[in-house]
Motif scaffolding. Structure first.
Motif, short mmCIF file in Angstrom:
data_model
loop_
_atom_site.label_atom_id
_atom_site.label_comp_id
_atom_site.label_asym_id
_atom_site.label_seq_id
_atom_site.Cartn_x
_atom_site.Cartn_y
_atom_site.Cartn_z
N GLY A 287 0.84 -1.13 -0.07
CA GLY A 287 0.06 -0.03 0.04
C GLY A 287 0.83 1.16 -0.05
N GLU A 288 0.42 2.10 -0.68
CA GLU A 288 1.07 3.51 -0.81
C GLU A 288 0.51 4.39 0.21
N ASP A 289 -0.43 4.30 0.90
CA ASP A 289 -0.97 4.97 2.02
C ASP A 289 -0.53 4.27 3.23
N GLN A 290 0.97 4.57 3.36
CA GLN A 290 1.60 3.79 4.62
C GLN A 290 1.11 4.34 6.02
N LEU A 291 0.93 5.60 6.09
CA LEU A 291 0.57 6.30 7.63
C LEU A 291 -0.80 5.96 7.58
N ARG A 292 -1.62 5.86 6.65
CA ARG A 292 -3.08 5.46 7.00
C ARG A 292 -3.14 3.99 7.33
N GLN A 293 -2.34 3.06 6.82
CA GLN A 293 -2.65 1.88 7.11
C GLN A 293 -1.89 1.64 8.49
N ARG A 294 -0.88 2.50 8.98
CA ARG A 294 -0.40 2.05 10.12
C ARG A 294 -1.38 2.87 11.20
N MET A 295 -2.13 3.88 10.91
CA MET A 295 -3.15 4.44 11.66
C MET A 295 -4.07 3.41 11.99
N ALA A 296 -4.61 2.71 11.09
CA ALA A 296 -5.80 1.84 11.21
C ALA A 296 -5.33 0.85 11.99
N TYR A 297 -3.98 0.63 11.87
CA TYR A 297 -3.48 -0.73 12.81
C TYR A 297 -3.74 -0.18 14.18
N ALA A 298 -3.09 0.98 14.55
CA ALA A 298 -3.04 1.45 15.55
C ALA A 298 -4.19 1.63 16.29
N LEU A 299 -5.51 2.14 15.41
CA LEU A 299 -6.74 2.24 15.97
C LEU A 299 -7.35 0.79 16.23
N SER A 300 -7.17 -0.24 15.55
CA SER A 300 -7.72 -1.65 15.85
C SER A 300 -7.29 -2.21 16.95
N GLN A 301 -6.17 -1.61 17.66
CA GLN A 301 -5.86 -1.79 18.95
C GLN A 301 -6.26 -1.03 20.03
N LEU A 302 -7.01 -0.11 19.80
CA LEU A 302 -7.89 0.76 20.45
C LEU A 302 -9.38 0.52 20.66
N PHE A 303 -9.89 0.41 19.37
CA PHE A 303 -11.25 0.04 19.33
C PHE A 303 -11.36 -1.82 18.79
N VAL A 304 -11.04 -2.49 19.88
CA VAL A 304 -10.70 -3.82 19.62
C VAL A 304 -12.04 -4.46 18.97
N VAL A 305 -11.98 -5.24 17.96
CA VAL A 305 -12.91 -6.33 17.52
C VAL A 305 -12.17 -7.49 17.01
N SER A 306 -12.57 -8.53 17.31
CA SER A 306 -11.76 -9.73 17.10
C SER A 306 -12.54 -11.09 16.40
#
Length: 516
Positions: free
Chosen positions: A85-104
């Motif tokens: 992905g070229e949107d690296q900061l967005r993907q990294r941000m989404a990963y960080a948010l997935s560890q805040l708003f956890v769904v599993s």
């Protein structure tokens, strides 16, 4: 906001920056950042089109012969977005948010299209407003399933049932304000007896559950809609007056009105900017943020400079460009300036470590679509949307026993990096390095042309590995070790395996697992 122009000439700062703000630099990206500067990099990252997971997952499924979407399809798409992905900061941000708003998947099972769509919700809102994101999370069908808000009904005296308190509690404790009242430096506010002050009590949880009842996952034609938001059912919403943390909610409001009022209350709570700031600093920069770093990010969350609260674009830029980041300053733990620098940085999660390796290798898929070849959940102890509990893969203040815990510091990633996980991770990283001549369409491969020039001397080859895998940040001690390791095999027949072994040695070295 920090004037980042003064740091763009420092190549090591550019390298460190890309390890923090992306899933790792690819060939040439450090030089490009140094040439264009940090502000241009942010502009590019904020403007590049998002890379969404669900469309890729659907295309992969359509090309397969399976009757339902498989777990390794969704995880394969995650790796594709992370690695290419070229949107690296967005993907990294989404990963960080997935560890805040956890769904599993551990709570909802193999609802892979719904999980991919939930991840895309995080991708979509990664640079938006926290208020909008929090509302979307609350009525997400996957969150409704995971934290059992879907189907929560008002109190029924006949059956003695009450609204579900699960999401009502976690949306405060884990998503927005935490357990204790905090000041802008992230420190607990104490009462006159020196005790920490709770942010809410059980009565608040009960009234919060009344505010949030009456939402359902849409169910038509004997099928649940795991993609679209939940729908309000006002016949099951408590229309009575409620009070949560001193905020009064009048009687007669429907489910949508009470939801908007809850979002507004939590969004404007004094703890929310601090809670979000600490989470993002810990995920991107350091496990032990300095107090002034926290305060400065909090102030940007409160006001992005244009009077807007909750601007995640401005917030993440503040996280990554704070003066403490460029100076390498963290919480000193009572050890003064020496401690501030010693405690800066973090232990990378296995997924981040391997993503760094894969991007350095410029890994590609043999076929048109990406399948998971990492088996990350088993191999690394974590995978995308695969935490075993709502508390994420680890708690933010976890620390291993010994010096770190004794100093009151945190190093939460140690929780998942066990001896067995380290063994499995090293094995898989070796397996990745060997992916040279693959033909199976489900497999991955990388082009080792740059690493296959056997005429290179030891010094040249170590320099190449240092640049490609460490951004030039490899320590002298590791370089010396690499020189020694490469010099022990001089037979021409050993050159190929020697070169591959050198990559393995470098990427399994302790410093490859750390971010400074």
């Amino acid at each position: 906001m920090t004037d980042t122009k003064i740091y763009s000439d420092d190549r090591s700062q550019c390298a460190k920056f890309l390890y923090r703000g992306s899933f790792g630099p690819k060939k040439g990206q450090i030089d490009l950042l140094q040439k264009n500067g940090f502000d241009t990099w942010f502009e590019d990252q904020f403007s590049v089109s998002p890379t969404y997971h669900l469309p890729k997952l659907k295309a992969l499924f359509a090309s397969s012969s399976y009757s339902r979407v498989q777990d390794d399809m969704r995880q394969g798409v995650w790796w594709q977005c992370v690695v290419t992905g070229e949107d690296q900061l967005r993907q990294r941000m989404a990963y960080a948010l997935s560890q805040l708003f956890v769904v599993s998947s551990h709570g909802v099972g193999s609802l892979n299209e719904g999980l991919a769509n939930y991840y895309d919700l995080l991708v979509s809102h990664a640079f938006g407003n926290f208020k909008t994101l929090f509302k979307a999370i609350t009525i997400s069908s996957m969150m409704g399933q995971y934290l059992t808000l879907s189907g929560s009904k008002k109190h029924d005296p006949q059956t003695n049932t009450f609204p579900d308190e699960n999401f009502a509690r976690e949306c405060m404790q884990l998503f927005t304000i935490g357990l204790w009242q905090l000041n802008k430096y992230g420190q607990p506010i104490l009462d006159h007896n020196g005790n920490k002050i709770p942010t809410y009590n059980q009565d608040d949880v009960e009234d919060m559950s009344r505010l949030l009842c009456g939402w359902n996952i849409n169910y038509t034609n004997w099928r649940h809609d795991w993609i679209n938001p939940m729908q309000a059912d006002n016949s099951q919403h408590d229309m009575g007056a409620k009070t949560v943390m001193g905020t009064h909610f009048p009687a007669g409001q429907n489910a949508d009105q009470d939801l908007d009022a809850v979002v507004e209350m939590l969004f404007n709570h004094s703890n929310t900017p601090v809670f979000v700031a600490i989470h993002l600093i810990k995920r991107f920069v350091t496990s032990n943020p300095g107090l002034h770093h926290i305060r400065r990010v909090v102030e940007v969350f409160e006001d992005n400079g244009d009077g807007v609260r909750g601007d995640l674009k401005a917030t993440i830029k503040a996280v990554l460009t704070d003066p403490d980041v460029f100076a390498g300053i963290a919480h000193g733990a009572g050890q003064g300036l020496k401690g501030e620098h010693q405690h800066f940085g973090l232990l990378k999660e296995p997924l981040i470590v391997v993503a760094n390796q894969l991007r350095a290798l410029d890994m590609q898929s043999v076929g048109e679509h990406w399948w998971d070849t990492q088996w990350a959940g088993v191999t690394y102890g974590q995978d995308a949307l695969g935490a075993e509990t709502v508390f994420n893969f680890y708690k933010p203040n976890d620390a291993p026993q010994g010096e770190i815990a004794n100093l009151g510091l945190a190093a939460p990633e140690f929780t998942i990096i066990t001896t067995d996980i380290m063994r499995r991770t090293h094995n898989r990283m070796w397996y990745n390095i060997l992916k040279l001549n693959q033909t199976n369409e489900k497999d991955w491969y990388w082009d080792n042309t740059d690493f296959n020039d056997h005429s290179m001397g030891t010094t040249e080859y170590v320099a190449l590995i240092n640049e490609r895998f460490f951004g030039g940040l490899m320590s002298k001690s590791l370089q010396d070790y690499m020189y020694k390791a490469l010099s022990t095999h001089t037979s021409p027949s050993q050159l190929k395996i020697r070169f591959i072994n050198a990559i393995y040695i470098a990427t399994t070295a302790p410093e490859f697992f750390c971010e400074g």
